[in-house]
Design a protein around this motif. Sequence first.
Motif, short mmCIF file in Angstrom:
data_model
loop_
_atom_site.label_atom_id
_atom_site.label_comp_id
_atom_site.label_asym_id
_atom_site.label_seq_id
_atom_site.Cartn_x
_atom_site.Cartn_y
_atom_site.Cartn_z
N PHE A 127 -19.30 18.31 -31.50
CA PHE A 127 -20.07 18.42 -32.74
C PHE A 127 -21.53 18.04 -32.51
O PHE A 127 -22.45 18.73 -32.99
CB PHE A 127 -19.46 17.52 -33.81
N ALA A 128 -21.76 16.95 -31.76
CA ALA A 128 -23.13 16.52 -31.49
C ALA A 128 -23.88 17.55 -30.66
O ALA A 128 -25.05 17.85 -30.92
CB ALA A 128 -23.10 15.17 -30.78
N ALA B 128 -10.62 12.63 -30.63
CA ALA B 128 -11.68 12.33 -31.60
C ALA B 128 -13.03 12.21 -30.90
O ALA B 128 -14.05 12.71 -31.39
CB ALA B 128 -11.35 11.05 -32.36
N VAL B 129 -13.04 11.55 -29.73
CA VAL B 129 -14.29 11.41 -28.97
C VAL B 129 -14.78 12.77 -28.49
O VAL B 129 -15.97 13.08 -28.61
CB VAL B 129 -14.07 10.46 -27.76
N THR C 33 -16.27 14.66 -31.32
CA THR C 33 -17.59 14.14 -31.67
C THR C 33 -18.65 14.66 -30.70
O THR C 33 -19.75 15.04 -31.11
CB THR C 33 -17.57 12.60 -31.65
N VAL C 34 -18.31 14.70 -29.41
CA VAL C 34 -19.24 15.20 -28.41
C VAL C 34 -19.56 16.67 -28.65
O VAL C 34 -20.72 17.10 -28.60
CB VAL C 34 -18.68 15.00 -26.98
#
Length: 214
Positions: A204-205, A197-198, A201-202
């Motif tokens: 996606f960011a 998940a982390v 997120t990275v």
Amino acid sequence: MTDTFATGVSPRTATRSHHPQQLSQLLRNLSLNAGPKITLRDLAAAMEDRSFGAFLVVFALPNLIPLPPGATFILGLPLIFIAWQMFASRRTGIWLPKRMGDYAFDNTTFFVFVNRISPWLQRAETLIKPRAWFLGSRFAERLVGLLALILAVVIFLPIPFGNWLPAFALAVIGFAHTERDGLGLAAGALIGILSLAVAGTVIFAAGAVLAFLF
């Protein structure tokens, strides 16, 4: 069985004990009983059906320390190789190509290494110990192997700040696998899912920033 195989473990061997020898003692016994040289094949044979977990630990731990750029490509490939076998192979122990299996190192150096890491292993063994083991079938092992494979691929990819947590998860999964600790394995799996998940997120960011800039 040809000499290109590291070890062939029978189902009888895989299920013969619910309370296997601890990793620290197993490594010490290997050094004491081996000759002047120890090969990776010797290590895999000593681990028998626990070799998947042991090799995951060996190649995951270096990813937990600061490394120069590009090092994850080198250290990630063996993890992918191990996790793929854990997922896809019909074996209960790791298979090594002949060249890799023949790689040897001095037993004296290995003994010094084992003595240095034994205190750390023994502390970890007070937390991770044989209990609630649920990988009683090859199907369950494949599910864990699939998660390990996904984590290994994430480690291999150049994701900023995205490698440490998956490597930690693999180290916990691997160590719990060698000790037959179902609770530890579940904890490692949860850490692994969190790390994915982390990493997502990275990614996606980073994609959002690139889209904004260009």
